[in-house]
Design a protein around this motif. Sequence first.
Motif, PDB file in Angstrom:
ATOM      1  N   LEU A 158      -3.735 -11.138  33.111  1.00 15.37           N
ATOM      2  CA  LEU A 158      -4.694 -10.280  32.958  1.00 15.37           C
ATOM      3  C   LEU A 158      -4.461  -9.139  34.037  1.00 15.37           C
ATOM      4  O   LEU A 158      -4.174  -7.975  33.604  1.00 15.37           O
ATOM      5  N   TYR A 159      -4.559  -9.510  35.421  1.00 15.19           N
ATOM      6  CA  TYR A 159      -4.153  -8.538  36.510  1.00 15.19           C
ATOM      7  C   TYR A 159      -2.452  -7.786  36.199  1.00 15.19           C
ATOM      8  O   TYR A 159      -2.804  -6.754  36.384  1.00 15.19           O
ATOM      9  N   GLY A 160      -1.740  -8.889  36.025  1.00 12.01           N
ATOM     10  CA  GLY A 160      -0.397  -8.408  36.185  1.00 12.01           C
ATOM     11  C   GLY A 160      -0.247  -7.288  35.200  1.00 12.01           C
ATOM     12  O   GLY A 160       0.503  -6.127  35.278  1.00 12.01           O
ATOM     13  N   THR A 161      -0.609  -7.639  33.716  1.00 11.44           N
ATOM     14  CA  THR A 161      -0.528  -6.804  32.770  1.00 11.44           C
ATOM     15  C   THR A 161      -1.199  -5.465  32.974  1.00 11.44           C
ATOM     16  O   THR A 161      -0.797  -4.279  32.687  1.00 11.44           O
ATOM     17  N   GLY A 162      -2.331  -5.515  33.279  1.00  9.06           N
ATOM     18  CA  GLY A 162      -3.247  -4.397  33.803  1.00  9.06           C
ATOM     19  C   GLY A 162      -2.627  -3.463  34.534  1.00  9.06           C
ATOM     20  O   GLY A 162      -2.623  -2.047  34.091  1.00  9.06           O
ATOM     21  N   ALA A 163      -2.280  -4.029  35.665  1.00 10.07           N
ATOM     22  CA  ALA A 163      -1.349  -3.156  36.830  1.00 10.07           C
ATOM     23  C   ALA A 163      -0.062  -2.528  35.955  1.00 10.07           C
ATOM     24  O   ALA A 163       0.072  -1.202  36.311  1.00 10.07           O
ATOM     25  N   LEU A 164       0.585  -3.424  35.149  1.00  8.70           N
ATOM     26  CA  LEU A 164       1.925  -2.770  34.761  1.00  8.70           C
ATOM     27  C   LEU A 164       1.461  -1.552  33.757  1.00  8.70           C
ATOM     28  O   LEU A 164       2.075  -0.549  33.815  1.00  8.70           O
ATOM     29  N   LEU A 165       0.707  -1.598  32.961  1.00 14.41           N
ATOM     30  CA  LEU A 165       0.106  -0.909  31.982  1.00 14.41           C
ATOM     31  C   LEU A 165      -0.175   0.454  32.671  1.00 14.41           C
ATOM     32  O   LEU A 165       0.196   1.503  32.496  1.00 14.41           O
ATOM     33  N   ILE A 166      -1.224   0.276  33.588  1.00 16.80           N
ATOM     34  CA  ILE A 166      -1.334   1.529  34.573  1.00 16.80           C
ATOM     35  C   ILE A 166      -0.581   2.166  35.164  1.00 16.80           C
ATOM     36  O   ILE A 166      -0.528   3.467  35.104  1.00 16.80           O
ATOM     37  N   ARG A 167       0.506   1.394  35.562  1.00 14.67           N
ATOM     38  CA  ARG A 167       1.636   2.154  36.481  1.00 14.67           C
ATOM     39  C   ARG A 167       2.525   2.827  35.497  1.00 14.67           C
ATOM     40  O   ARG A 167       2.928   3.988  35.613  1.00 14.67           O
ATOM     41  N   GLU A 168       2.939   2.242  34.035  1.00 11.92           N
ATOM     42  CA  GLU A 168       3.782   2.724  33.227  1.00 11.92           C
ATOM     43  C   GLU A 168       3.103   3.942  32.589  1.00 11.92           C
ATOM     44  O   GLU A 168       3.786   5.151  32.419  1.00 11.92           O
ATOM     45  N   TYR A 169       1.722   4.092  32.649  1.00 10.47           N
ATOM     46  CA  TYR A 169       1.104   5.104  31.821  1.00 10.47           C
ATOM     47  C   TYR A 169       1.201   6.398  32.975  1.00 10.47           C
ATOM     48  O   TYR A 169       1.729   7.657  32.481  1.00 10.47           O
ATOM     49  N   VAL A 170       0.964   6.233  34.287  1.00  7.37           N
ATOM     50  CA  VAL A 170       0.955   6.895  35.353  1.00  7.37           C
ATOM     51  C   VAL A 170       2.208   7.693  35.497  1.00  7.37           C
ATOM     52  O   VAL A 170       2.422   9.146  35.400  1.00  7.37           O
ATOM     53  N   VAL A 171       3.301   6.938  35.286  1.00  6.07           N
ATOM     54  CA  VAL A 171       4.493   7.244  35.470  1.00  6.07           C
ATOM     55  C   VAL A 171       5.058   8.181  34.407  1.00  6.07           C
ATOM     56  O   VAL A 171       5.572   9.264  34.303  1.00  6.07           O
ATOM     57  N   HIS A 172       4.654   7.712  33.103  1.00  5.13           N
ATOM     58  CA  HIS A 172       5.106   8.298  31.749  1.00  5.13           C
ATOM     59  C   HIS A 172       4.602   9.688  31.799  1.00  5.13           C
ATOM     60  O   HIS A 172       5.273  10.653  31.199  1.00  5.13           O
ATOM     61  N   SER A 173       3.291   9.842  32.112  1.00  4.75           N
ATOM     62  CA  SER A 173       2.488  11.093  32.131  1.00  4.75           C
ATOM     63  C   SER A 173       2.695  11.957  32.939  1.00  4.75           C
ATOM     64  O   SER A 173       2.202  12.984  33.094  1.00  4.75           O
ATOM     65  N   GLY A 174       3.285  11.558  34.195  1.00  5.18           N
ATOM     66  CA  GLY A 174       3.313  12.354  35.517  1.00  5.18           C
ATOM     67  C   GLY A 174       2.063  12.571  36.185  1.00  5.18           C
ATOM     68  O   GLY A 174       1.982  13.659  36.976  1.00  5.18           O
ATOM     69  N   LYS A 175       1.300  11.802  35.778  1.00  4.37           N
ATOM     70  CA  LYS A 175      -0.222  11.568  36.730  1.00  4.37           C
ATOM     71  C   LYS A 175      -0.062  11.171  38.078  1.00  4.37           C
ATOM     72  O   LYS A 175       1.046  10.733  38.723  1.00  4.37           O
TER      73      LYS A 175
END
Length: 333
Positions: free
Chosen positions: A51-68
């Motif tokens: 739950l926590y780990g996948t949530g944090a990884l998905l958010i981190r990946e989106y932010v890096v991928h999108s340059g946010k």
Amino acid sequence: MRILIRPRLPVLALLLLAPAIPELLTGSTPVSNLLFDPVGFAVGFSLDIALYGTGALLIREYVVHSGKGWASVLLLGAAYGIAEEGFEVHTFFQTSGSPVNALGSYGHLFGVNWLWSLGLIIFHATYSIALPILLTQLWLPAVKNVRWLDRGSVVLLASVFVLEVSVFGYLVGHGPSLAALGFFVALASLLVYLATRMPPQLLSVRAGPRRIGRWGLALAGTLSFDAWVLVLVFSGSSWFPAVAAAVVVVLLNLVALLVILRRVGTVGLDRSKFYFAVGMMGVLFAWDVVVEFTVPGILAVSALFAYLLYRLSRALDRREAPVVPAGVTGPVQ
């Protein structure tokens, strides 16, 4: 599944930090279960990672991928908090018992624990998502702007996250009314939409040196949890209504944010991030001194995290040390 970078350490670090801080370090998952119920602890913490780990990884990946930037991290972290507490374990709507206790009635209206919901959304955005990402970046700066996962890995993690939220949301009782469910679905959707529209520089610090001491910055890091402790202590008091408690929570978090935006500079930014993280973690260490009486062994978790912060500080010292050219034996001017 293929991870884009060779070292698996960043992925593993974030997978473990994201659940360990809000669960083990707060006592929500008693570390003593590791001795008295190791199978139960292993199963429970594995589900926390999913739950926590996948949530944090998905958010981190989106932010890096999108340059946010950090604004998107916090907004998506708030949406994560709604997914966990509202859609999975339903504490937003629980009227009594652990973990809501008095907050199941204090601030409860129209079937929703509004004060609890506000506090947990902020807590998950800051402690469950932003802080683990921040610490991972400080530990491994060389890969902080690099994508760690490929498309297949992202799809797999997202499937695990959605499956856990859906299954447990079905199994757990005290679910929301249709109106309350619709409200939080709309709120989570709005937060995700805003995260996709936030400019990367929205929460950027000012250029120049830091204009606050390290202890002041660490104190600012404690404010978010300080506000929550005040709510827990005074919940139900007739002279401290839930609306006033909500205002205190919002104001203290805004003060912490303003300190970052106005007093932290770009010079020595990693060190400033470290001091703020020390404050966020340090207040949990103080909390654990009290909680040790009801959750034996939690001070051992504090000691482990304190040691990791010490090691991180030493790593920052080495990074900030001046480079001595080969053959030079005297001090570098």
